[in-house]
Design a protein around this motif. Sequence first.
Motif, short mmCIF file in Angstrom:
data_model
loop_
_atom_site.label_atom_id
_atom_site.label_comp_id
_atom_site.label_asym_id
_atom_site.label_seq_id
_atom_site.Cartn_x
_atom_site.Cartn_y
_atom_site.Cartn_z
N PHE A 198 0.83 -1.20 0.00
CA PHE A 198 0.00 0.00 0.00
C PHE A 198 0.87 1.25 0.00
O PHE A 198 1.82 1.36 0.78
CB PHE A 198 -0.94 0.00 1.21
CG PHE A 198 -2.08 -0.94 1.07
CD1 PHE A 198 -3.26 -0.55 0.45
CD2 PHE A 198 -1.98 -2.24 1.55
CE1 PHE A 198 -4.32 -1.42 0.31
CE2 PHE A 198 -3.03 -3.12 1.42
CZ PHE A 198 -4.21 -2.72 0.80
N SER A 199 0.53 2.18 -0.89
CA SER A 199 1.20 3.47 -0.91
C SER A 199 0.52 4.40 0.08
O SER A 199 -0.55 4.10 0.62
CB SER A 199 1.14 4.07 -2.32
OG SER A 199 1.67 5.37 -2.35
N GLU A 200 1.13 5.54 0.31
CA GLU A 200 0.58 6.48 1.27
C GLU A 200 -0.62 7.24 0.72
O GLU A 200 -1.36 7.86 1.47
CB GLU A 200 1.67 7.47 1.71
CG GLU A 200 2.81 6.79 2.48
CD GLU A 200 3.90 7.78 2.83
OE1 GLU A 200 3.80 8.94 2.40
OE2 GLU A 200 4.84 7.39 3.54
N ASP A 259 7.32 -2.77 -3.91
CA ASP A 259 7.55 -1.39 -3.47
C ASP A 259 8.22 -0.64 -4.60
O ASP A 259 8.92 -1.22 -5.44
CB ASP A 259 8.42 -1.36 -2.22
CG ASP A 259 8.35 -0.01 -1.50
OD1 ASP A 259 7.53 0.83 -1.90
OD2 ASP A 259 9.12 0.18 -0.55
N CYS A 260 8.01 0.67 -4.65
CA CYS A 260 8.61 1.47 -5.71
C CYS A 260 10.12 1.55 -5.52
O CYS A 260 10.63 1.52 -4.40
CB CYS A 260 7.98 2.86 -5.76
SG CYS A 260 8.26 3.87 -4.29
N SER A 261 10.83 1.65 -6.66
CA SER A 261 12.28 1.74 -6.61
C SER A 261 12.77 3.17 -6.56
O SER A 261 13.94 3.42 -6.25
CB SER A 261 12.88 1.05 -7.85
OG SER A 261 12.41 1.66 -9.05
N ASP A 262 11.87 4.13 -6.87
CA ASP A 262 12.27 5.53 -6.88
C ASP A 262 11.03 6.39 -6.75
O ASP A 262 9.92 5.97 -7.10
CB ASP A 262 13.01 5.86 -8.19
CG ASP A 262 13.81 7.16 -8.11
OD1 ASP A 262 13.86 7.75 -7.01
OD2 ASP A 262 14.36 7.58 -9.14
N ARG A 263 11.21 7.60 -6.24
CA ARG A 263 10.13 8.58 -6.13
C ARG A 263 10.62 9.91 -6.70
O ARG A 263 11.72 10.34 -6.39
CB ARG A 263 9.71 8.79 -4.67
CG ARG A 263 9.11 7.58 -4.00
CD ARG A 263 8.94 7.83 -2.50
NE ARG A 263 8.42 6.66 -1.82
CZ ARG A 263 7.14 6.46 -1.53
NH1 ARG A 263 6.26 7.41 -1.84
NH2 ARG A 263 6.73 5.38 -0.92
#
Length: 351
Positions: free
Chosen positions: A175-177, A211-215
């Motif tokens: 889950f993302s924020e 999970d994402c590798s970069d933002r």
Amino acid sequence: MEIDLGKLPFDLDFHPSNNLVAAGLISGDLQLYRYAAESTPQRLLEVNAHTESCRALRFVNEGRAVVTGSPDCSILATDIETGAAIARLDNAHGAAVNRIVNLTESTIASGDDEGCIKVWDTRQRSCCNSFNVHEEYISDMTFASDSMKLIGTSGDGTLSVCNIRSNKVQTRSEFSEDELLSVVIMKNGRKVICGTQTGTLLLYSWGFFKDCSDRFVDLSPNSVDALLKLDEDRVITGSENGIISLVGILPNRIIQPIAEHSEYPVERLAFSHDRKFLGSISHDQTLKLWDLDDLLQGSGNAMPNHSAVSDSDSEGMDVDDSITKSSKGTKRKHASKGQNISGSNNFFADL
């Protein structure tokens, strides 16, 4: 060019081979226009397709028909020559239909407000896949044709990967924020880019979706409601503040804002069939057609140097080629609901 639609639009799509563009409106109407450079667009068709808003649409069958979806839970196929209904399924989903995308020449996918994604096969005339994968509305979908995998994003803050061949949910992210609102596949299938409600772009590596590798946090404090892939290194973004921007991916950078639709959120972005025009819709009730070459002038239109991009996640991957931000999720929860019935399997019988 600017087209006054008269009502708030939710979606647009360009004909795959002709200078035609369609828009779905909050009134439930489907409008079709012919456009040409340096001339006034001509409305060819207006059909009251749904009892509630026309929230999603796509051209199908080589552009001979437009398929639309609505909060009334129905999906309708309309002949673009006559405006006649070819086929209607009143209970295509058990909840409001929020998104429709093309997959192959003979398949489309639809997503609803309760997180269900369905795949429709126009040759077999049936619903061939159904994935109850999310808890909240399906905000966007994109398709990896090489691996036959459908990527979906949702207001529940997760991304999903559905395998069309095996009819299974392959994986789902943590889950993302915040809500995930838009999605594209870039970097020759190595990266999946998601726009979010807080304005951050999340970058996922293919094969590593938990999970994402970069933002990329510097784009905008406003929600990124629309993403449109320009090439493997650049994406066009549409934000809640009405700004359309050109953004580089790995290295992540804002190349430049290229247009301002209005002060209202950009709902959707799309390219014309020849990529001469960029289409945008917003809450100002207009559809704007931008000359793409004019927009990209001065943006460093030459392709970036690929050797300068270091991406350590590439090894071992399965590489394949009237609404405010705060109410984006809740406005779908209050949409009218229908009942899912087994009769949905014969929707395309008359196409």
